[in-house]
Write an enzyme that holds these catalytic residues in place. Structure first.
Site, short mmCIF file in Angstrom:
data_model
loop_
_atom_site.label_atom_id
_atom_site.label_comp_id
_atom_site.label_asym_id
_atom_site.label_seq_id
_atom_site.Cartn_x
_atom_site.Cartn_y
_atom_site.Cartn_z
CG ASN A 162 -2.91 -106.30 -48.41
OD1 ASN A 162 -2.21 -106.23 -47.40
ND2 ASN A 162 -3.61 -105.29 -48.86
CD GLU A 356 -0.03 -102.68 -45.79
OE1 GLU A 356 -0.75 -101.66 -45.71
OE2 GLU A 356 -0.21 -103.58 -46.62
CD1 TRP A 403 1.69 -97.74 -47.19
CD2 TRP A 403 2.10 -99.87 -47.72
NE1 TRP A 403 1.28 -97.94 -48.48
CE2 TRP A 403 1.52 -99.24 -48.83
CE3 TRP A 403 2.47 -101.23 -47.85
CZ2 TRP A 403 1.28 -99.90 -50.04
CZ3 TRP A 403 2.22 -101.89 -49.03
CH2 TRP A 403 1.62 -101.21 -50.11
CD GLU A 410 -3.17 -95.11 -50.09
OE1 GLU A 410 -2.22 -95.88 -50.30
OE2 GLU A 410 -4.03 -95.31 -49.22
C1 PNW Z 1 -3.45 -100.94 -46.73
N1 PNW Z 1 -7.41 -100.92 -41.64
O1 PNW Z 1 -4.59 -101.65 -46.34
C2 PNW Z 1 -3.12 -101.49 -48.10
O2 PNW Z 1 -2.60 -102.78 -47.97
C3 PNW Z 1 -2.16 -100.63 -48.89
O3 PNW Z 1 -2.16 -101.06 -50.23
C4 PNW Z 1 -2.53 -99.16 -48.80
O4 PNW Z 1 -1.65 -98.36 -49.54
C5 PNW Z 1 -2.54 -98.79 -47.32
O5 PNW Z 1 -3.57 -99.55 -46.67
C6 PNW Z 1 -2.82 -97.33 -47.07
O6 PNW Z 1 -4.09 -96.99 -47.49
C7 PNW Z 1 -5.24 -101.49 -45.16
O7 PNW Z 1 -8.49 -101.41 -41.47
C8 PNW Z 1 -6.63 -101.59 -45.14
O8 PNW Z 1 -6.95 -100.22 -40.76
C9 PNW Z 1 -7.35 -101.40 -43.98
C10 PNW Z 1 -6.69 -101.12 -42.83
C11 PNW Z 1 -5.31 -101.04 -42.83
C12 PNW Z 1 -4.61 -101.22 -44.00
#
Ligand code: PNW
Length: 449
Positions: A162, A356, A403, A410
């Site tokens: 991830n 997500e 998500w 968090e």
């Molecule tokens: C997610 N972006 O990551 C994570 O996978 C989750 O664990 C977390 O709870 C969620 O974000 C909410 O914070 C991301 O660049 C990281 O937009 C970066 C981005 C999107 C999702």
């Protein structure tokens, strides 16, 4: 309606954010166990020690998944539950937990998507250099093989890991996330390359197994970057940031190569990672079957004077507009549309999952024994609508995952930001579906909006 009948409607979660049971049944610590228990790291002081207690309550949680009626559920596996030291001896009780969890998911008629890694590298490996250490690649490959063996005949869909950017940026540049290091660009780039190779090698090994219906992808956080000023300089800046923020990470996964010019730039700045002689060939042979696009918000940027060159994030001003979620993130559904079309147009229309999408919202209002989260419903509805628009405009989108299943840990925000369709009482850990849970259940049953 554009969504085909076999469009994959699902929901996602991750191990550290939900499980708890942090030291039970032989589990070793991950960097997040260590980090979240250090004072001052986590907003509100939470940690994942007990968390949502999913480790003990997974049967109840899978029953809720079944009620939700999703086609698939993306979970992640805690590497240090399976290998307490990251390498060496396997923990049979850890394997048993994931085996039981997957059986429960299958018995509920839901297709599991196993994400091998979600930020929580074993502490024992971190102490030997973590992602910076090339040997971690081999340990990850062995860990993946152990899970492929465990789930043989039961799981055919995987994600290698991830959000590579978040792992390295949060952990080594801003220091807001485990392991909490700041301004270490060189370490971040080396770790990024090693993660990239870990993913590619696991993809190669998975393919050799010829799992019936097997598919393997990688999840990326994607954030479109827009110029916030109408000047040539600002447009140029936004383009450059988007290249480093998005395409630098998307290209290795989708196209099997770093984007043009990237290695030259890293070299000029003394940031070139050490590579094995065949790394770029291994990468080229193993683009993922699909890319998971995790989208929450966009970023608007403007030039900024006097930043610290060691911290690229300080070299520009980061802006957002209202309306925002409780995380302070601008709500901008069109950014998801732009992202999906950018991937379609740049990379020859690869297979994509929206892996997500969701929101922490400010007013979680209880009414008639339920949180009536109309704002979350609106957020999801608007993002699903633009996904449908991108599908109609030809993007190869296979599924959409909300998500998240439940309010969870968090990361640096602790328990202060709930993304769940299910509320968790922090005292009693009682699960209470929110209005959005029933809204999404109906959407899945209707196969679309
Ligand atoms: C997610 N972006 O990551 C994570 O996978 C989750 O664990 C977390 O709870 C969620 O974000 C909410 O914070 C991301 O660049 C990281 O937009 C970066 C981005 C999107 C999702």
């Amino acid at each position: 309606m554009a969504f085909p009948k076999n469009f994959d409607w699902g929901i996602a979660s991750s191990a550290y954010q939900t499980e708890g049971g942090y030291n039970e049944d032989g589990k070793g610590p991950s960097i997040w166990d260590v980090f979240s228990n250090q004072p001052g790291r986590i907003n509100g002081g939470g940690n994942g020690n007990i968390c949502c207690d999913h480790y003990h309550r997974f049967r109840e949680d899978v029953a809720l998944l079944k009620e939700l009626g999703v086609d698939s559920y993306r979970l992640s596996v805690s590497w240090s539950r399976v290998f307490p030291e990251g390498a060496g001896k396997v923990n049979p009780e850890g394997l048993q937990f994931y085996s039981d969890l997957v059986d429960e998911i299958l018995a509920a008629g839901i297709s599991p998507i196993v994400n091998l890694h979600h930020y929580d590298i074993p502490q024992a490996l971190y102490e030997k250099g973590g992602w910076e250490n090339r040997e971690t690649v081999d340990h990850f490959v062995r860990y993946a093989a152990t899970l492929f063996d465990l789930f043989e005949g039961r799981v055919s869909r995987y994600m290698t890991l991830n959000d590579v950017r978040g792992t390295m940026l949060g952990g080594y540049v801003t220091g807001e996330r485990a392991p909490g290091r700041r301004g270490e660009l060189k370490a971040a780039v080396q770790g990024w390359h090693n993660i990239t190779m870990s993913s590619a090698k696991v993809i190669e090994n998975f393919r050799k197994r010829q799992v019936p219906g097997g598919e393997i992808g990688c999840v990326m956080g994607v954030m479109p970057i827009y110029p916030d000023e109408d000047t040539h300089e600002c447009r140029k800046l936004a383009k450059a940031i988007s290249y480093f923020y998005n395409d630098a990470f998307l290209s290795p996964v989708i196209a099997g190569k770093y984007p043009d010019g990237l290695l030259e730039i890293l070299d000029e700045r003394g940031l070139m990672p050490m590579m094995a002689s065949d790394d770029l060939e291994v990468l080229a042979r193993n683009p993922a079957d699909y890319v998971g696009v995790s989208y929450y918000t966009c970023m608007r940027v403007a030039p900024r004077e006097g930043g610290d060159p060691g911290n690229p994030m300080s070299l520009f001003e980061r802006r957002g507009r209202d309306p925002r979620t409780k995380s302070g993130w601008e709500i901008y559904p069109d950014g998801l549309y732009d992202t999906l079309m950018h991937i379609k147009d740049t990379y020859g229309n690869p297979k994509v999952y929206v892996s997500e999408n969701g929101a922490a919202m400010p007013d979680e209002i209880w009414k008639n024994g339920m949180i009536e989260d109309d704002d979350r419903i609106a957020y999801l509805r608007d993002h699903i609508a633009v996904t449908e628009r991108a599908l109609m405009d030809g993007a190869n989108i296979l599924g959409f995952h909300v998500w998240s299943l439940m309010d969870n840990f968090e990361w640096q925000q602790g328990f202060t930001k709930g993304f769940g369709l299910i509320h968790i009482d922090r005292e009693t850990l009682k699960r209470s579906p929110k209005k959005s849970f029933y809204w999404y259940r109906d959407l899945v049953a209707n196969r679309g909006l």
